[in-house]
Scaffold this active site. Structure first.
Site, PDB file in Angstrom:
ATOM      1  CG  HIS A  13      -1.975  -1.071   1.171  1.00 33.27           C
ATOM      2  ND1 HIS A  13      -1.674  -2.419   1.236  1.00 33.27           N
ATOM      3  CD2 HIS A  13      -3.337  -0.992   1.081  1.00 33.27           C
ATOM      4  CE1 HIS A  13      -2.794  -3.126   1.180  1.00 33.27           C
ATOM      5  NE2 HIS A  13      -3.812  -2.285   1.082  1.00 33.27           N
ATOM      6  CG  HIS A  16       2.812  -3.448   6.319  1.00 36.99           C
ATOM      7  ND1 HIS A  16       3.428  -4.392   5.521  1.00 36.99           N
ATOM      8  CD2 HIS A  16       1.591  -3.232   5.775  1.00 36.99           C
ATOM      9  CE1 HIS A  16       2.617  -4.730   4.533  1.00 36.99           C
ATOM     10  NE2 HIS A  16       1.494  -4.043   4.670  1.00 36.99           N
TER      11      HIS A  16
END
Length: 270
Positions: free
Chosen positions: A193, A235
């Site tokens: 992303h 993440h």
């Protein structure tokens, strides 16, 4: 003879270890095995001589063990620095994962944070680009959209390949969503992303005429997408920072930029 016996009894009485409270010290423990007599060893079957290669193998092990111990006790400076930075990255990522679960401190904002992350997902961007390409009627617009589609496909393949190679897990035990499986974005490093948001924002800033407020909002959107991935525990911080590869993907697309004629040929082939 009686005099020598009397002197021996006197020595035994004067010996402290012969007292009742110290007799247990002279006796072997109950669980200890009895020593084998030398006669039994001599009468038993003779042991086989060691193989010729055993001595060389033991010498090699004795030479290798000190080196291995030195490597473990004295690690290199690079190893210490890398492990320290990795520990800091994991600690800070866990602290910032305030929406990682239902019991997190910002669990009520998890849906909103996930929605921000979805704006940087590959499937909506590819679908929206194809829809705009179908609706576009200008050659310039079709040229920009075709190259944007190429950049999005390049981003998905690059991120999936690097993630498959490194296979780093996220800071929390969170399973990927269905959209993540469709784009093969199942591991943590690098953050797909974040790389996609960096690439798209740079693409728009270079090829679209935008006012200054829109440019600022575009940069803030890219930063929010990366931060949202850390907040939901998907993440690490370094995974999001590695999203800078999106800039290099943009530069690669600029080098292989498809002309208007090429885009029209590809569109007509569909």
């Amino acid at each position: 003879m009686p005099a020598s016996q009397s002197r021996a009894r006197a020595r035994d009485r004067s010996n402290v270890l012969n007292r009742a409270e110290f007799l247990s010290l002279n006796q072997p423990p109950k669980g200890a095995p009895e020593p084998r007599s030398s006669g039994r060893k001599a009468s038993g079957p003779s042991t086989q001589p060691p193989a010729p290669g055993d001595g060389a193998r033991e010498r090699r092990q004795s030479q290798q063990l000190p080196e291995e111990d030195c490597m473990q006790l004295n690690p290199s400076f690079k190893g210490i620095a890398f492990n320290s930075l990795l520990a800091i990255d994991i600690c800070m990522s866990k602290r910032l994962g305030v929406c990682a679960g239902r019991a997190a401190s910002w669990a009520s904002a998890r849906s909103m944070v996930k929605l921000i992350g979805i704006t940087g997902h590959g499937i909506p961007w590819i679908g929206g680009t194809i829809l705009c390409l179908v609706k576009s009627s200008t050659l310039a617009g079709q040229e920009v959209l075709m190259n944007l589609l190429l950049a999005l496909l390049l981003d998905i393949m690059t991120v999936a390949g690097v993630q498959k190679l490194i296979k780093r897990r996220g800071p929390f035990e969170s399973s990927p969503s269905l959209l993540d499986y469709l784009t093969m974005d199942v591991y943590a490093f690098p953050a797909g992303h974040a790389s996609r948001a960096a690439m798209v924002s740079k693409f728009f800033l270079s090829h679209l005429v935008l006012a200054v407020p829109l440019r600022v909002l575009l940069v803030l959107w890219a930063l929010c997408v990366g931060l949202s991935r850390v907040m939901i525990g998907r993440h690490h911080i370094t995974d999001v920072l590695s999203g800078a590869i999106g800039y290099f993907q943009f530069r690669l697309v600029e080098l292989v930029w498809m002309s208007s004629n090429t885009c029209q040929m590809l569109i007509s082939a569909w």
